[in-house]
Motif scaffolding. Structure first.
Motif, PDB file in Angstrom:
ATOM      1  N   VAL A  36      31.447 -34.003 -23.689  1.00 31.91           N
ATOM      2  CA  VAL A  36      31.914 -33.828 -25.065  1.00 31.91           C
ATOM      3  C   VAL A  36      30.804 -33.226 -25.931  1.00 31.91           C
ATOM      4  O   VAL A  36      31.075 -32.435 -26.837  1.00 31.91           O
ATOM      5  CB  VAL A  36      32.403 -35.180 -25.636  1.00 31.91           C
ATOM      6  N   ARG A  37      29.568 -33.551 -25.622  1.00 32.31           N
ATOM      7  CA  ARG A  37      28.428 -33.022 -26.383  1.00 32.31           C
ATOM      8  C   ARG A  37      27.948 -31.674 -25.836  1.00 32.31           C
ATOM      9  O   ARG A  37      26.908 -31.179 -26.243  1.00 32.31           O
ATOM     10  CB  ARG A  37      27.281 -34.030 -26.350  1.00 32.31           C
ATOM     11  N   ARG A  95      28.488 -27.921 -19.253  1.00 33.52           N
ATOM     12  CA  ARG A  95      29.223 -29.144 -19.619  1.00 33.52           C
ATOM     13  C   ARG A  95      30.302 -29.471 -18.599  1.00 33.52           C
ATOM     14  O   ARG A  95      30.687 -30.613 -18.429  1.00 33.52           O
ATOM     15  CB  ARG A  95      29.814 -29.015 -21.002  1.00 33.52           C
ATOM     16  N   TRP A  96      30.792 -28.431 -17.891  1.00 37.17           N
ATOM     17  CA  TRP A  96      31.845 -28.662 -16.903  1.00 37.17           C
ATOM     18  C   TRP A  96      31.315 -29.422 -15.691  1.00 37.17           C
ATOM     19  O   TRP A  96      32.058 -30.109 -15.004  1.00 37.17           O
ATOM     20  CB  TRP A  96      32.509 -27.347 -16.517  1.00 37.17           C
ATOM     21  N   GLY A  97      30.030 -29.313 -15.437  1.00 39.25           N
ATOM     22  CA  GLY A  97      29.424 -30.135 -14.387  1.00 39.25           C
ATOM     23  C   GLY A  97      29.511 -31.609 -14.747  1.00 39.25           C
ATOM     24  O   GLY A  97      29.812 -32.459 -13.907  1.00 39.25           O
ATOM     25  N   SER A  98      29.267 -31.915 -16.014  1.00 31.19           N
ATOM     26  CA  SER A  98      29.412 -33.297 -16.483  1.00 31.19           C
ATOM     27  C   SER A  98      30.866 -33.743 -16.410  1.00 31.19           C
ATOM     28  O   SER A  98      31.165 -34.892 -16.065  1.00 31.19           O
ATOM     29  CB  SER A  98      28.893 -33.429 -17.920  1.00 31.19           C
ATOM     30  N   ALA A  99      31.779 -32.824 -16.717  1.00 28.87           N
ATOM     31  CA  ALA A  99      33.203 -33.151 -16.615  1.00 28.87           C
ATOM     32  C   ALA A  99      33.603 -33.440 -15.167  1.00 28.87           C
ATOM     33  O   ALA A  99      34.421 -34.326 -14.909  1.00 28.87           O
ATOM     34  CB  ALA A  99      34.042 -32.010 -17.181  1.00 28.87           C
ATOM     35  N   ILE A 100      33.020 -32.717 -14.225  1.00 29.65           N
ATOM     36  CA  ILE A 100      33.284 -32.957 -12.802  1.00 29.65           C
ATOM     37  C   ILE A 100      32.804 -34.347 -12.409  1.00 29.65           C
ATOM     38  O   ILE A 100      33.520 -35.099 -11.735  1.00 29.65           O
ATOM     39  CB  ILE A 100      32.602 -31.878 -11.931  1.00 29.65           C
TER      40      ILE A 100
END
Length: 131
Positions: free
Chosen positions: A35-36, A102-107
């Motif tokens: 989100v950040r 950020r998509w890595g964090s979403a994964i």
């Protein structure tokens, strides 16, 4: 609904609860990072490692129980979930390293949300005995 098989299930107890709680904690951390707009950080990767250790311990407990003569209600599904469970944190690590955004964090978040579901399914496949 609790059966006699559930009471003696090696994959149900404090170790499974610990794995679920750890996985959800890493999921929350990764969600906040996503989100950040932050890429996966060392805390996420360390969290994945801790979750993996808990899942490996759960796997060892299940395999020891199998060696002792206990049997899951649905062996095929049980082993499928067990293999999947152990592969989830390394998969999250690899995919998050491949996607340093950020998509890595979403994964990481998504896989850590799937992990508790697989733990519960693992418990359910052990408990199914005689219908």
């Amino acid at each position: 609904m609790t059966s006699a098989a559930a009471a003696g299930s090696p994959v149900d107890g404090w170790l499974a609860t610990l794995a679920i709680v750890l996985s959800l904690a890493v999921a929350v951390w990764a969600l906040v990072a996503a989100v950040r707009h932050r890429p996966p950080d060392r805390v996420q990767f360390a969290g994945l490692a801790v979750v993996e250790v808990a899942l490996l311990a759960l796997t060892v407990v299940a395999l020891v129980a199998l060696g002792g003569g206990d049997r899951p209600g649905e062996p095929g599904a049980f082993f499928g979930y067990l293999v999947t469970l152990v592969c989830l944190p390394p998969l999250a690590w690899v995919l998050a390293r491949m996607e340093p955004t950020r998509w890595g964090s979403a994964i990481v978040c998504a896989i850590c949300l799937v992990t508790p579901v697989v733990v519960v399914r693992l418990q359910q496949t052990w408990e199914v005995v005689g219908g």
